[in-house]
Scaffold this motif. Structure first.
Motif, PDB file in Angstrom:
ATOM      1  N   PRO A  16      49.351  89.957  94.249  1.00 51.89           N
ATOM      2  CA  PRO A  16      49.711  89.355  92.958  1.00 51.89           C
ATOM      3  C   PRO A  16      49.706  87.831  93.039  1.00 51.89           C
ATOM      4  CG  PRO A  16      51.646  90.302  94.014  1.00 51.89           C
ATOM      5  CD  PRO A  16      50.473  90.726  94.837  1.00 51.89           C
ATOM      6  N   VAL A  17      49.476  87.195  91.897  1.00 52.81           N
ATOM      7  CA  VAL A  17      49.502  85.732  91.802  1.00 52.81           C
ATOM      8  C   VAL A  17      50.509  85.354  90.731  1.00 52.81           C
ATOM      9  CG1 VAL A  17      48.180  83.659  91.259  1.00 52.81           C
ATOM     10  CG2 VAL A  17      47.088  85.542  92.496  1.00 52.81           C
ATOM     11  N   ILE A  18      51.539  84.615  91.133  1.00 52.50           N
ATOM     12  CA  ILE A  18      52.592  84.214  90.194  1.00 52.50           C
ATOM     13  C   ILE A  18      52.019  83.209  89.198  1.00 52.50           C
ATOM     14  CG2 ILE A  18      54.797  83.022  89.969  1.00 52.50           C
ATOM     15  CD1 ILE A  18      55.590  84.155  92.682  1.00 52.50           C
ATOM     16  N   THR A  19      52.184  83.483  87.908  1.00 51.59           N
ATOM     17  CA  THR A  19      51.748  82.561  86.855  1.00 51.59           C
ATOM     18  C   THR A  19      52.916  81.862  86.184  1.00 51.59           C
ATOM     19  OG1 THR A  19      51.743  84.388  85.262  1.00 51.59           O
ATOM     20  CG2 THR A  19      49.667  83.902  86.402  1.00 51.59           C
ATOM     21  N   SER A  20      54.137  82.389  86.365  1.00 52.26           N
ATOM     22  CA  SER A  20      55.350  81.751  85.864  1.00 52.26           C
ATOM     23  C   SER A  20      56.488  82.125  86.800  1.00 52.26           C
ATOM     24  CB  SER A  20      55.662  82.195  84.436  1.00 52.26           C
ATOM     25  OG  SER A  20      56.871  81.620  83.980  1.00 52.26           O
ATOM     26  N   PRO A  21      57.200  81.109  87.301  1.00 54.73           N
ATOM     27  CA  PRO A  21      57.169  79.678  86.988  1.00 54.73           C
ATOM     28  C   PRO A  21      55.906  79.000  87.519  1.00 54.73           C
ATOM     29  CG  PRO A  21      58.640  80.070  88.822  1.00 54.73           C
ATOM     30  CD  PRO A  21      58.232  81.427  88.324  1.00 54.73           C
ATOM     31  N   GLN A  22      55.554  77.877  86.862  1.00 50.59           N
ATOM     32  CA  GLN A  22      54.343  77.155  87.211  1.00 50.59           C
ATOM     33  C   GLN A  22      54.636  76.132  88.307  1.00 50.59           C
ATOM     34  OE1 GLN A  22      52.331  75.626  83.710  1.00 50.59           O
ATOM     35  NE2 GLN A  22      53.263  77.245  82.479  1.00 50.59           N
ATOM     36  N   PRO A  23      53.632  75.873  89.150  1.00 53.92           N
ATOM     37  CA  PRO A  23      53.847  74.903  90.232  1.00 53.92           C
ATOM     38  C   PRO A  23      53.884  73.480  89.694  1.00 53.92           C
ATOM     39  CG  PRO A  23      51.576  75.654  90.199  1.00 53.92           C
ATOM     40  CD  PRO A  23      52.308  76.491  89.197  1.00 53.92           C
ATOM     41  N   GLY A  24      54.667  72.634  90.374  1.00 50.61           N
ATOM     42  CA  GLY A  24      54.703  71.222  90.027  1.00 50.61           C
ATOM     43  C   GLY A  24      55.573  70.875  88.857  1.00 50.61           C
ATOM     44  N   LEU A  25      56.292  71.848  88.288  1.00 55.15           N
ATOM     45  CA  LEU A  25      57.158  71.573  87.146  1.00 55.15           C
ATOM     46  C   LEU A  25      58.620  71.699  87.548  1.00 55.15           C
ATOM     47  CD1 LEU A  25      55.463  73.457  84.168  1.00 55.15           C
ATOM     48  CD2 LEU A  25      55.281  71.044  84.770  1.00 55.15           C
ATOM     49  N   THR A  26      59.450  70.879  86.915  1.00 51.39           N
ATOM     50  CA  THR A  26      60.897  71.032  87.034  1.00 51.39           C
ATOM     51  C   THR A  26      61.410  71.594  85.718  1.00 51.39           C
ATOM     52  OG1 THR A  26      61.116  69.198  88.590  1.00 51.39           O
ATOM     53  CG2 THR A  26      63.097  69.843  87.360  1.00 51.39           C
ATOM     54  N   TYR A  27      62.069  72.750  85.794  1.00 52.99           N
ATOM     55  CA  TYR A  27      62.565  73.411  84.583  1.00 52.99           C
ATOM     56  C   TYR A  27      63.959  72.874  84.253  1.00 52.99           C
ATOM     57  CZ  TYR A  27      58.685  76.682  84.809  1.00 52.99           C
ATOM     58  OH  TYR A  27      57.426  77.227  84.817  1.00 52.99           O
ATOM     59  N   ILE A  66      64.235  82.087  82.296  1.00 48.90           N
ATOM     60  CA  ILE A  66      62.870  81.673  82.628  1.00 48.90           C
ATOM     61  C   ILE A  66      62.067  82.937  82.893  1.00 48.90           C
ATOM     62  CG2 ILE A  66      61.418  80.516  84.336  1.00 48.90           C
ATOM     63  CD1 ILE A  66      63.623  78.507  84.758  1.00 48.90           C
ATOM     64  N   PRO A  67      60.900  83.115  82.230  1.00 49.19           N
ATOM     65  CA  PRO A  67      60.106  84.319  82.499  1.00 49.19           C
ATOM     66  C   PRO A  67      59.452  84.250  83.869  1.00 49.19           C
ATOM     67  CG  PRO A  67      58.945  82.862  80.992  1.00 49.19           C
ATOM     68  CD  PRO A  67      60.296  82.258  81.205  1.00 49.19           C
ATOM     69  N   LEU A  68      59.544  85.345  84.609  1.00 49.54           N
ATOM     70  CA  LEU A  68      58.848  85.496  85.881  1.00 49.54           C
ATOM     71  C   LEU A  68      57.674  86.445  85.634  1.00 49.54           C
ATOM     72  CD1 LEU A  68      61.858  85.925  88.352  1.00 49.54           C
ATOM     73  CD2 LEU A  68      60.804  83.815  87.509  1.00 49.54           C
ATOM     74  N   ALA A  69      56.455  85.952  85.875  1.00 50.24           N
ATOM     75  CA  ALA A  69      55.274  86.767  85.579  1.00 50.24           C
ATOM     76  C   ALA A  69      54.233  86.557  86.656  1.00 50.24           C
ATOM     77  CB  ALA A  69      54.692  86.403  84.213  1.00 50.24           C
ATOM     78  N   ALA A  70      53.371  87.567  86.811  1.00 47.92           N
ATOM     79  CA  ALA A  70      52.308  87.497  87.808  1.00 47.92           C
ATOM     80  C   ALA A  70      51.119  88.319  87.342  1.00 47.92           C
ATOM     81  CB  ALA A  70      52.808  88.004  89.165  1.00 47.92           C
ATOM     82  N   VAL A  71      49.942  87.899  87.785  1.00 47.61           N
ATOM     83  CA  VAL A  71      48.722  88.663  87.571  1.00 47.61           C
ATOM     84  C   VAL A  71      48.512  89.530  88.804  1.00 47.61           C
ATOM     85  CG1 VAL A  71      46.222  88.517  87.329  1.00 47.61           C
ATOM     86  CG2 VAL A  71      47.689  86.928  86.081  1.00 47.61           C
ATOM     87  N   SER A  76      59.844  94.555  87.027  1.00 46.08           N
ATOM     88  CA  SER A  76      59.143  94.586  85.740  1.00 46.08           C
ATOM     89  C   SER A  76      57.891  95.429  85.887  1.00 46.08           C
ATOM     90  CB  SER A  76      58.760  93.168  85.277  1.00 46.08           C
ATOM     91  OG  SER A  76      57.849  92.579  86.186  1.00 46.08           O
ATOM     92  N   ARG A  77      57.425  95.934  84.781  1.00 42.42           N
ATOM     93  CA  ARG A  77      56.184  96.693  84.796  1.00 42.42           C
ATOM     94  C   ARG A  77      55.002  95.733  84.908  1.00 42.42           C
ATOM     95  NH1 ARG A  77      55.959 101.687  80.741  1.00 42.42           N
ATOM     96  NH2 ARG A  77      53.849 101.484  81.567  1.00 42.42           N
ATOM     97  N   ASN A  78      53.927  96.249  85.417  1.00 42.97           N
ATOM     98  CA  ASN A  78      52.721  95.446  85.569  1.00 42.97           C
ATOM     99  C   ASN A  78      52.298  94.867  84.212  1.00 42.97           C
ATOM    100  OD1 ASN A  78      50.402  94.319  86.601  1.00 42.97           O
ATOM    101  ND2 ASN A  78      49.196  96.167  86.353  1.00 42.97           N
ATOM    102  N   GLY A  79      52.034  93.539  84.169  1.00 43.00           N
ATOM    103  CA  GLY A  79      51.618  92.882  82.939  1.00 43.00           C
ATOM    104  C   GLY A  79      52.746  92.451  82.048  1.00 43.00           C
ATOM    105  N   GLU A  80      53.989  92.698  82.440  1.00 46.25           N
ATOM    106  CA  GLU A  80      55.143  92.298  81.634  1.00 46.25           C
ATOM    107  C   GLU A  80      56.017  91.346  82.433  1.00 46.25           C
ATOM    108  OE1 GLU A  80      57.205  95.762  80.376  1.00 46.25           O
ATOM    109  OE2 GLU A  80      55.543  96.514  79.142  1.00 46.25           O
ATOM    110  N   PRO A  81      56.679  90.380  81.765  1.00 43.78           N
ATOM    111  CA  PRO A  81      57.519  89.431  82.501  1.00 43.78           C
ATOM    112  C   PRO A  81      58.916  89.988  82.759  1.00 43.78           C
ATOM    113  CG  PRO A  81      57.481  88.851  80.180  1.00 43.78           C
ATOM    114  CD  PRO A  81      56.569  90.038  80.328  1.00 43.78           C
ATOM    115  N   PHE A  82      59.567  89.399  83.753  1.00 47.77           N
ATOM    116  CA  PHE A  82      60.983  89.647  84.002  1.00 47.77           C
ATOM    117  C   PHE A  82      61.715  88.346  83.686  1.00 47.77           C
ATOM    118  CE2 PHE A  82      64.624  89.105  86.840  1.00 47.77           C
ATOM    119  CZ  PHE A  82      65.389  90.204  86.469  1.00 47.77           C
TER     120      PHE A  82
END
Length: 774
Positions: free
Chosen positions: A689-700, A712-717, A737-743
């Motif tokens: 899997p590849v994490i798409t959220s949180p994004q790199p280089g950002l401070t939330y 904050i949504p945690l999501a991955a492809v 979380s289920r595949n394709g859905e955020p936690f």
């Protein structure tokens, strides 16, 4: 030696010394008109000199012998026989004017007249006449007779603010002085005697010479025929009226182009440009007609530039549809105005990516929702198509693949590439960010034309040329010949607007390699094409930046571009691209028709594509994978055996599977794993899997007042065989979380490591910083 002889000798020596010490005067005026011609020496414009005169310098050898001889007959038939002053003529003039009190006549020679004109002398007074004689002797002291005659012919007045025979010939007869007929030459020669009364502005018939000119010409011809009886047959022509045009009828052609040429080179009075006047007029006529037809949808202005790319010569240039229309700010030069190019820069991202081995034309790219450090690019149609080959992504101008490729380019990246190409970017790279791939920087039409010419010239960028004889530098290589060829080959397959058939179906069709661009908020519509030996750039928009939903590259600019291309092709039926030596380091290889990768053992269909050996990516297809299926349970089998069959599935990533579902084209998923199979074996196959959220280089940032309630949504492809994702923060399990859905994770301030593990045992991790703001 007698004293008287010595004194005379000393006097003669003193006179000789004084005569030898006479300084050399200049015979030229301080300023001259600037004359601008097209490549076939057709006049585009004649500009006023700095003192508001129409004044040219034409060498004596480029003047008609009839003009020169007639002027000598009229003004000074003994010119070549006197030292600058004709004593007999002066005595005769004084006798008739002052003794006999008759009509005032002049006794000035051509040299004396030149002295009066150049030194601005008032020869009507005794002192002025004496000064005129001294200046004439000074001129004769330093110049040959032909030089004096040449200077005179370029200085005498011809009515109004027209000076010089060459200037008068160009203005009054629209021809150079060496092409004058005898009747025309005689008409010019009688004007300087009385320029105010005999000039074309003196009130002759509409478009014709005045009666004073015709009468004086008739008298001069009588004297001419006495010395040249072989020309008596022209008497009837001399008796006819003659058309003489006023300065107001001088051509005022290609004004934006002429302004630019003169601004680029403020020196030099005569400029022969690269412009082709028939093609310039064709562009002006077609663009004007197009704007008139489209005026109902708010299209009121356009610009176009035609470039011969082998020589880099500007062949035609139209800065606006009407230079004199203030309502559209017509005097703004749209060829040099800085505007947003939209997607017109995308071909160069693909060219760079090909040179860096990131893609080849059939490589599969992902057109799916993505976020790049807070930048969330969308497509023009607000939709995503999922997997798409690189060539189609460029033709269809998909934004996400272009941004993704731009992000992967190695330093100095796309920004550095544009700077190296000579494009003036007004701000630092950080200002544009990844939006630079979508046209966030402003460029000129000249910039775009040079860049597309670079593709046609095998990757070398060279400056534009607007003057015949200007240097032709070799240029700077920015792309390889192979990458340039591949990009143009892709653009060749871009269908014309509203074309419902393949270009391959037409016979002997002129290939057009083209791309459009639409700027943000519909302010600019662009279309740039390479065809035959030309690059044509077209812009439609408003100089004041007013938006219009009609300003779409493919709908507003492209139709106009193709109208111009068709008209140019009709004007030049033998048009063809220049032949190039076949020396590209290219090969055609078979790839999987779906993934664009080297075919694996399970790829059902293959296609051919161009490939740069040593550069293009050579990964083996991992989209089509063989799966062992237990026929009894329908689950994935742990190993081969009885009741186990093999099946091939397409393993699409979760974000693409979602797009397929939304499009109503769900893909068949591989079956779930048998729980009895060990996770260790499963974790070594497929894609992590590849994490798409949180994004790199950002401070939330979390609001202090809502701490504990914000998430904050945690999501991955993930790969196609993943069903569930397990989320960990600093090695603490926080949820699934289920595949394709955020936690959705409720964080606290601090620095964390977010980790995801799918149900196949494959994992990814990312650092994230959380801050609190008031």
């Amino acid at each position: 030696m007698p004293r008287r002889t010595r004194a005379l000798l000393v006097a003669l020596i003193a006179v000789a010394a004084a005569y030898g010490a006479i300084p050399r005067p200049s015979l030229r005026a301080t300023s001259y008109s600037r004359e601008v011609y097209d490549r076939r020496h057709r006049l585009l414009q004649l500009r006023l000199s700095s003192d508001d005169k129409y004044r040219r310098w034409v060498p004596l050898k480029r003047m008609s012998p009839a003009l020169v001889n007639a002027m000598l007959l009229q003004e000074d038939r003994h010119f070549y026989g006197h030292p600058g002053v004709n004593p007999g003529s002066l005595a005769r003039a004084c006798w008739r004017t002052y003794v006999l009190r008759g009509r005032r006549i002049g006794g000035s020679t051509i040299t004396m007249q030149l002295a009066r004109l150049r030194f601005r002398l008032d020869s009507r007074t005794f002192v002025g006449k004496a000064m005129q004689i001294m200046r004439a002797l000074q001129i004769e002291r330093h110049y040959a007779k032909d030089d004096i005659l040449e200077a005179y012919l370029n200085a005498i007045p011809f009515g109004g603010n027209v000076e010089g025979a060459g200037t008068a010939s160009l203005i009054y007869f629209s021809k150079d002085a060496d092409r004058l007929s005898l009747p025309e030459a005689l008409a010019l020669c009688v004007i300087p005697k009385s320029p105010f009364r005999r000039g074309p502005s003196a009130g002759g018939p509409a478009g014709g010479a005045s009666k004073a000119v015709l009468d004086a010409r008739r008298r001069l011809f009588a004297r001419w025929a006495a010395e040249h009886p072989e020309d008596l047959h022209q008497r009837a022509m001399v008796e006819l009226p003659i058309e003489m045009r006023l300065p107001g009828r001088l051509p005022f052609l290609a004004p934006h182009f002429v302004d630019a040429v003169l601004r680029d080179d403020p020196s030099g009075s005569s400029v022969i440009t690269t412009l082709d006047l028939p093609k310039q007029r064709l562009l002006e006529r077609k663009v004007r007609a197009y704007v008139e037809r489209k005026n109902r949808i708010g299209i009121r202005n356009a610009a176009a530039l035609l470039l011969d790319y082998p020589s880099m010569e500007v062949v035609a240039s139209l800065g606006s549809v009407d230079f004199l229309d203030q309502d559209i700010q017509g005097q703004v030069n749209g060829v040099r105005a800085r505007r947003s190019p939209g997607s017109a820069l995308k071909p160069f991202i693909y060219g760079l990516a090909m040179d860096e081995g990131l893609v080849h034309p059939w490589s599969m790219l992902k057109d799916a929702p993505m976020s790049f450090g807070g930048f969330n690019p969308e497509n023009f149609d607000r939709d995503f198509v999922g997997p798409i080959h690189a060539g189609q992504a460029l033709i269809r101008s998909r934004n996400v693949p272009a941004v993704q490729l731009s992000r992967k380019l190695s330093s100095p990246g796309f920004y550095g590439f544009l700077r190296k190409a000579g494009i003036e970017l007004l701000k630092e790279e950080s200002h544009y960010g990844l939006a630079l791939a979508l046209g966030s920087a402003e460029v000129t039409m000249e910039d775009l034309a040079r860049m597309y010419a670079m593709l046609a010239n095998g990757g070398r960028v060279r400056p534009l040329r607007t003057r015949i004889g200007a240097p032709q530098p070799e240029g700077t290589r920015l792309l390889s010949e192979e990458a340039s060829f591949l990009v143009l080959d892709i653009l060749k397959d871009n269908p014309r607007p509203a074309q419902a058939f393949s270009s391959d179906w037409t016979r002997d069709a002129l290939p057009v390699h083209w791309k459009t661009g639409t700027s943000y908020a519909f302010r600019d519509a662009w279309s740039v094409g390479v065809f035959g030996p030309y690059v044509l750039a077209v812009w439609v928009g408003n100089f004041d930046g007013q938006t219009n939903p009609a300003f779409i590259g493919a709908e507003a600019a492209a139709p106009l571009m193709f109208e111009l291309i068709d008209a140019l092709a009709a004007q030049q039926p033998d048009m063809a691209a220049p032949a190039r030596p076949v020396r590209y380091n290219l090969a055609q290889v078979k790839v999987c028709s779906v993934s664009g990768q080297i075919p694996g053992p399970h790829c059902p269909h293959q296609a051919k594509t161009w490939f740069i050996p040593g550069k293009s990516p050579i990964q083996t297809c991992d989209l089509h994978r063989e799966v062992l299926v237990d026929s009894r349970t329908g689950l994935r089998a742990c190993s081969p055996g009885r009741g186990v069959r093999s099946q091939v599935f397409e393993f699409w990533s979760s974000d693409l599977l979602k797009i397929f579902r939304l499009a109503g084209m769900p893909r068949r998923l591989p079956p779930p794993d048998n729980p009895e199979c060990g996770i260790t074996a499963r974790s070594t196959r497929g894609l992590a899997p590849v994490i798409t959220s949180p994004q790199p280089g950002l401070t939330y940032s979390l609001r202090a007042a809502r701490l504990g309630s914000e998430t904050i949504p945690l999501a991955a492809v993930t790969d196609a065989d993943s069903r569930q994702l397990f989320w960990f923060v600093n090695d603490r399990f926080v949820g699934r979380s289920r595949n394709g859905e955020p936690f959705f994770w409720s964080p606290q301030p601090g620095a964390f490591i977010v980790r995801v593990v799918d149900d196949q045992g494959r994992a990814d991790a990312r650092d994230v910083d959380i801050a609190v703001v008031e």
